[in-house]
Design a protein around this motif. Structure first.
Motif, PDB file in Angstrom:
ATOM      1  N   HIS A 238      67.097  18.217  13.872  1.00 11.23           N
ATOM      2  CA  HIS A 238      66.768  17.398  13.952  1.00 11.23           C
ATOM      3  C   HIS A 238      66.213  16.755  12.242  1.00 11.23           C
ATOM      4  O   HIS A 238      66.426  17.537  11.880  1.00 11.23           O
ATOM      5  CB  HIS A 238      65.599  16.739  15.525  1.00 11.23           C
TER       6      HIS A 238
ATOM      7  N   HIS B 102      63.200  15.847  11.096  1.00 11.57           N
ATOM      8  CA  HIS B 102      62.371  16.261  10.254  1.00 11.57           C
ATOM      9  C   HIS B 102      62.789  17.038   8.921  1.00 11.57           C
ATOM     10  O   HIS B 102      63.132  17.747   8.743  1.00 11.57           O
ATOM     11  CB  HIS B 102      61.321  16.979  11.190  1.00 11.57           C
TER      12      HIS B 102
ATOM     13  N   HIS C  33      63.335  20.388   7.554  1.00 10.00           N
ATOM     14  CA  HIS C  33      64.404  20.878   8.215  1.00 10.00           C
ATOM     15  C   HIS C  33      66.160  20.640   7.421  1.00 10.00           C
ATOM     16  O   HIS C  33      66.729  21.082   8.049  1.00 10.00           O
ATOM     17  CB  HIS C  33      64.785  20.234  10.100  1.00 10.00           C
TER      18      HIS C  33
ATOM     19  N   HIS D 242      61.902  15.670  21.897  1.00  8.69           N
ATOM     20  CA  HIS D 242      61.421  15.983  20.255  1.00  8.69           C
ATOM     21  C   HIS D 242      60.884  14.899  19.463  1.00  8.69           C
ATOM     22  O   HIS D 242      60.088  14.418  18.704  1.00  8.69           O
ATOM     23  CB  HIS D 242      61.311  17.691  19.768  1.00  8.69           C
TER      24      HIS D 242
ATOM     25  N   ASP E 240      63.130  22.860  17.358  1.00 12.25           N
ATOM     26  CA  ASP E 240      61.549  22.142  17.553  1.00 12.25           C
ATOM     27  C   ASP E 240      61.746  21.646  19.049  1.00 12.25           C
ATOM     28  O   ASP E 240      61.249  21.202  19.220  1.00 12.25           O
ATOM     29  CB  ASP E 240      61.502  21.188  16.765  1.00 12.25           C
TER      30      ASP E 240
END
Ligand SMILES: [Zn+2]
Lengths: 272, 309
Positions: B99, B101, B104, B181, B200
């Motif tokens: 994802h 974020h 990551h 998320h 996550d």
């Protein structure tokens, strides 16, 4: 080479010193810099402004949990009567890209010039509520809030759903049965993405154009209760709490207009 | 005058180019045959940890290595890459981002080269584009390094539903999930070891953070439960945990959040009220509770306010 290193080091020290000095000097005056540096003059000219919480009190969290969704409350300290009432409350967020956040107009029929809403805060800043009473005097209360990035924060994850729902509104009344002749608390929920125009799409290098609720009118049986001009500091899906005084049973009505000219309205039956 | 200026530039260049030996070592654990995970720390991203807080790692097949999340800084990406190269000579073919974020994806740049395909959820590219300016500002302010737009390496292949990756005698099944998320969550299933890399979508120890949809996440959890796995890899928490027990605390937290906030909304209570009062009893069960709980409530409240419309 040695000389160069010395010079280099000296330069860095000088830079560090400069940064430390200007940094701290900036910090000391920073909180009032935007206000004294033009905002005050722009919105209120040379008019006297009394500071304190005698007429209105602003409440906001010191540290915002989500800078795009900061709940704030404005509580009035005087009842709205024909003789003495709060006419206007202006909300300014000093260090936002657009400091002017909203302007609310009340009448004696509002009952109480109390308000609650959710705002975007883009940098550590003072939030100010300035009330104008019907005698033309200005009263200000301010709160310092630690938050950053609220205006440039990415648009809520589901813009498609938000656009599909745009214009939906609903009222929530504090009590099922309204209390006649006295201030009743109402909540107005507006579904609108309220795009700030500061969120850039790096792929296309396009900034999503600002698209936000610009005007709000709430009336009860066609008499104005609350009128507001609002700007991009108001969070997505605007949410306002306010009072109104029903003399009889009747209809609460909200009308909004956004900056693209879209108009929406909703009504709520009020029964004692 | 000219000589010193050139010398200065040269010395700065020398300073900026890290020698090979400067790459920090990255600790890794083999949680199942050929599956390596680096454990993150339960801290807010800051200039001390440089945002290197998430669990990241890789899966080795006979023909290819697939990297799963690249870390919170370009340096961590380089560290992961050199760790991989010290463990196996199998080439890196894929970089999977679970994802958008920062913790990551900021190591992506370390893997950008011909022959490496980046893979992500079909909404990842847009999420990167929308968030990049905001994230760049945040990195500068909070993490102590600056990022160019090139650091946001978008996927070459996007996953709309599922995608099968052949690593050679090893098959990975990638699933794109509905908004949970975030709106771009991807999970990876290794059939050979029945390992489910959830990133996550699974928080353990570290309070779950809702940056997508509370209702969506709970719906995704229902789907995940049907997967026949033995081991799960969380994005924050231990390097691996038993499946499906690993999900329980997260699910309990999110469900309580949902039911309590619904009750607050039904009673016409306010977001402020909810933020002060919802579900504080589990405070001691989670790390970073004070940092994320109230924020979760405000995000969820704004969502649930409109859930019936
Ligand atoms: Zn995440």
């Amino acid at each position: 080479m040695k000389q160069l290193i010395a010079l280099n080091k000296g330069l860095w020290l000088a830079l560090a010193y400069l940064l430390a000095v200007t940094g701290s000097a900036f910090a000391a005056g920073e909180e009032e810099a935007a206000w004294n540096g033009g905002l005050r003059q722009k919105f209120f000219g040379d008019r006297a402004i009394e500071e304190g919480n005698q007429i209105i009190e602003l409440t906001a969290p010191y540290r915002a949990e989500d800078p795009a969704l900061v709940p704030i409350q404005i509580n009035s300290k005087i009842p709205q009567t024909k003789d003495r009432y709060i006419k206007t409350v202006t909300l300014i967020i000093d260090n936002n890209p657009v400091p002017f956040s909203a302007n609310f107009h009340f009448t004696p029929e509002s009952g109480k010039a109390d308000l609650a809403m959710r705002v975007r805060v883009n940098a550590y800043t003072h939030i100010r509520a300035i009330a104008e009473t019907n005698d033309g005097k200005l009263h200000m209360n301010k709160v310092f809030v630690k938050a950053s990035g609220g205006c440039s924060a990415p648009i809520g994850t589901d813009l498609e759903a938000a656009m599909a729902r745009m214009g939906k509104m609903k009222f929530k009344l504090d009590n099922e049965k309204a209390a006649l002749q006295q201030p009743n608390l109402a909540q107005l929920l507006i579904s609108h993405p309220n795009i700030t125009g500061l969120q850039m799409d790096q792929l296309t290098r396009m900034i999503k154009p600002a698209h936000f609720v610009e005007e709000l009118k709430v009336s009860f049986n066609d008499k104005p209760v609350l009128t507001a001009q609002t700007d991009i500091a108001i969070s997505a899906d605007p949410n306002f709490r306010f009072y109104f005084v029903p003399e009889t049973a009747g209809e609460l009505k909200a009308e909004i207009r956004d900056n693209k000219g879209n108009q929406f309205s909703a009504t709520q039956t009020v029964t004692p | 005058m000219k000589v010193p200026v050139i010398a200065l530039i040269l010395s700065l260049t020398a300073l900026n180019a890290p020698a090979q030996t400067d790459i920090p070592k990255l600790s890794l654990q083999q949680v199942a045959p050929g599956i390596y995970v680096h454990q993150g720390v339960h801290e807010l991203p800051d200039s001390h940890n440089r945002g290197e807080i998430a669990n990241i790692g890789f899966i080795v097949g006979q023909r290819c290595v697939a990297v799963i999340d690249t870390g919170g800084s370009p340096e961590q990406g380089h560290a992961l890459r050199s760790a991989i190269e010290s463990i196996t000579t199998t080439p890196i073919c894929y970089v999977i981002n679970t994802h958008v974020h920062p913790d990551h994806i900021y190591g992506n740049i370390a893997f950008k080269q011909p022959g490496v395909s980046f893979i992500g959820h079909h909404k990842l590219a847009e999420a990167m584009a929308m968030r990049a300016p905001f994230y760049q500002e945040k990195a500068e302010r909070d993490l102590g390094f600056s990022l160019k737009i090139e650091n946001f390496v978008p996927p070459d292949h996007s996953v709309r539903d599922t995608l099968v990756l052949e690593l050679g005698a090893r098959t990975l099944l990638l699933r794109a999930h509905k908004t949970s998320h975030t709106d771009n969550d991807l999970s990876i299933y290794d059939a050979q070891t029945k390992t489910l890399w959830l990133a996550d979508l699974l928080f353990m120890g570290h309070l779950p953070v809702v940056d997508g949809s509370l209702n969506g996440w709970l719906a995704t959890i229902e789907q995940l439960k049907t997967i026949d796995a033995k081991l799960a890899i969380p994005g924050h928490g231990p390097v691996s945990a038993d499946w499906p027990g690993a999900l329980e605390p997260e699910e309990r937290y999110l469900k309580t959040l949902q039911s309590e906030i619904r009750a607050f909304i039904k009673d016409d209570k306010t977001m402020e009220d909810a933020m002060e009062n919802v579900d504080l009893s589990v405070r001691d069960d989670w790390q970073l509770f004070d940092e994320f709980h109230k924020r979760n409530i405000s995000t969820a409240f704004a969502e649930l306010e409109w859930e019936d419309d």
